[in-house]
Design an enzyme around this catalytic site. Structure first.
Site, short mmCIF file in Angstrom:
data_model
loop_
_atom_site.label_atom_id
_atom_site.label_comp_id
_atom_site.label_asym_id
_atom_site.label_seq_id
_atom_site.Cartn_x
_atom_site.Cartn_y
_atom_site.Cartn_z
N ASP A 195 -3.31 -18.56 1.45
CA ASP A 195 -4.50 -19.17 0.84
C ASP A 195 -5.09 -20.25 1.76
O ASP A 195 -6.30 -20.33 1.95
CB ASP A 195 -4.20 -19.71 -0.57
CG ASP A 195 -2.82 -20.30 -0.70
OD1 ASP A 195 -2.04 -20.24 0.28
OD2 ASP A 195 -2.50 -20.85 -1.76
N ASP A 235 -5.20 -6.98 5.66
CA ASP A 235 -6.40 -6.23 5.30
C ASP A 235 -7.54 -7.21 5.01
O ASP A 235 -8.67 -7.08 5.51
CB ASP A 235 -6.08 -5.36 4.07
CG ASP A 235 -7.16 -4.33 3.80
OD1 ASP A 235 -8.14 -4.26 4.56
OD2 ASP A 235 -7.03 -3.59 2.80
N ASP A 292 -10.78 -8.71 7.81
CA ASP A 292 -12.20 -8.57 7.49
C ASP A 292 -12.89 -9.93 7.48
O ASP A 292 -14.02 -10.07 7.93
CB ASP A 292 -12.37 -7.92 6.10
CG ASP A 292 -12.60 -6.42 6.22
OD1 ASP A 292 -12.22 -5.85 7.27
OD2 ASP A 292 -13.17 -5.83 5.29
N TYR A 304 0.81 -1.21 0.00
CA TYR A 304 0.00 0.00 0.00
C TYR A 304 0.85 1.27 0.00
O TYR A 304 0.36 2.36 -0.28
CB TYR A 304 -0.94 0.03 1.21
CG TYR A 304 -2.03 -1.03 1.16
CD1 TYR A 304 -2.21 -1.82 0.05
CD2 TYR A 304 -2.87 -1.25 2.25
CE1 TYR A 304 -3.17 -2.80 -0.01
CE2 TYR A 304 -3.85 -2.22 2.22
CZ TYR A 304 -4.00 -2.99 1.08
OH TYR A 304 -4.97 -3.95 1.03
N LYS A 358 3.24 -15.88 1.90
CA LYS A 358 3.13 -16.51 0.58
C LYS A 358 4.56 -16.78 0.10
O LYS A 358 4.98 -16.35 -0.98
CB LYS A 358 2.36 -15.57 -0.37
CG LYS A 358 1.98 -16.18 -1.69
CD LYS A 358 0.85 -17.18 -1.60
CE LYS A 358 0.56 -17.80 -2.96
NZ LYS A 358 -0.37 -18.93 -2.90
#
Ligand code: NAD
Length: 360
Positions: A222, A246, A250, A140, A190
């Site tokens: 994943d 992020d 959620d 980001y 990852k």
């Protein structure tokens, strides 16, 4: 004197923040904490009044304070604005300027609300996890980033970058949190594809040497996403970078089924923090006294615990919320489909929590 900067923001932000401040001031009085709450503007409210989503003066004031209590920013009135001047820019600016590198998002199922989850009751039972997300680095913020065109083909690019110090400091926050909980930490990565994740693996392992009492597991992002819906009870603390955090925070929030109940903290070094509900500005219900203030009130519990170092005050707030729910009081968002129950508004819910806290 402990100064708290209150940034109500937009939509239901001012409504839930007003109840949270009442609770904070009440508990401070009970606990003998000297408190000064100073209100300022952020987001769309600040754009409308002052032409910018966050003034530098407000950032400076926050720097001279113990903590920030924030409502929410954004709404349809500002949706058409350019990304660089939108309300959300105020949030990104305050995180970056105040060095709020550690985002803590607890997700726990409150027994009285267990039926609110879309997952089966036996899967939901016992969910009590904490996502620790790195908040000021990664894709980001990484450079270079941008959009361009070459030979008539449009392209866009972002850069995921971390240095070892950024990884080590968030890893330490996560290990410390695990120590306060069930001594289990899942590092989400990852590393089979990303060099950045390979650095995270190395650094997290190095930090782990100082925390031999905490069990560390490395989990691919994943498969973590799958496990969060299949067997969420297995997780205690999860630590990960900005992008994965992020999304996963959620997802973890949603499995509890109660967006209006979820608090968060964003911490800098030295105990300074910004506390806010996870939900947004809910423009669909703003101004109607329908908002659930409990996520904002539980954010006050995190503020008391971390920035004001008052675990007794934090426990009092959490107990009061549990007892109000146990007594059957519900805002509209907490009602199950077809449930017949009297609904209370935002202010009345604040009244119930204050009553449960007892005299100041
Ligand atoms: P939202 O969280 O505002 O609302 C989603 C749904 O949940 C809505 O139906 C809303 O009524 C309900 N809801 C949310 N909080 C509630 C509460 N406390 N009590 C009762 N019901 C509640 O998400 P959204 O609709 O996707 O976004 C609305 C605006 O908020 C957008 O402008 C978005 O950018 C912004 N937003 C801000 C933040 C933040 O300030 N940190 C976070 C998320 C979204």
């Amino acid at each position: 004197m402990n100064r708290i900067v209150v940034l109500p923001g937009d939509g239901i932000g001012p409504e839930v923040t007003a109840q949270a401040v009442r609770v904070l001031e009440h508990v401070a009085q009970q606990q003998g904490i000297e408190l000064e709450c100073v209100e300022e503007q952020i987001g769309g409210a600040s754009i409308d009044a002052l032409g910018t989503p966050l003034r530098d003066e407000v950032v400076a004031l926050c720097r001279q304070s113990q903590a920030v209590l924030l409502g929410a920013v954004g709404g349809p009135a500002w949706d058409a604005m350019a990304v660089d001047v939108r309300p959300e820019k105020g949030l990104l600016k305050i995180r970056k300027e105040l060095g709020l590198f550690a985002n803590l998002r607890p997700a726990a199922v409150i027994p009285a609300l267990a039926d609110a989850s879309t997952l089966r009751p036996e899967v939901v039972k016992g969910i009590d996890l904490l996502v620790v997300r790195e908040l000021t680095g990664g894709i980001y913020f990484g450079e270079p980033k941008g959009r361009g065109e070459s030979g008539g083909v449009r392209r866009a690019w972002n850069t995921m970058v971390y240095d070892e110090h950024e990884v080590a400091r968030i890893a330490r926050v996560a290990f410390e949190q695990a120590r306060l909980r069930r001594n289990h930490l899942t590092h989400v990565h990852k590393a089979n594809v990303l060099d950045v994740s390979q650095l995270w693996m190395d650094v997290v392992e190095e930090v782990a040497k100082d925390y031999s009492d905490v069990e560390l597991v490395h989990q691919l992002v994943d498969s973590c996403a799958m496990l969060l819906v299949r067997d969420p009870g297995r997780f205690d603390v999860i630590v990960t970078g900005n992008l994965f955090g992020d999304i996963l925070s959620d997802q973890a929030a949603e499995i509890t089924g109660s967006l209006g109940m979820l608090p968060s903290a964003s911490l800098a070094t030295g105990g300074f923090g910004l506390y806010e509900p996870v939900h947004g500005s809910a423009p669909d219900i703003a101004g109607h006294d329908k908002a659930n203030p409990l996520a904002a009130i539980l954010s006050v519990a995190m503020l008391l615990e971390t920035s004001l170092e008052c675990p007794a005050g934090a426990a009092a707030v959490r107990d009061a919320v549990a007892s109000v729910l146990g007594a059957g009081h519900r805002t509209a968002d907490l009602l199950l489909e077809g449930e017949q129950r009297e609904v209370v508004g935002c202010v009345a819910m604040g009244d119930h929590v204050l009553a449960a806290l007892g005299d100041a």
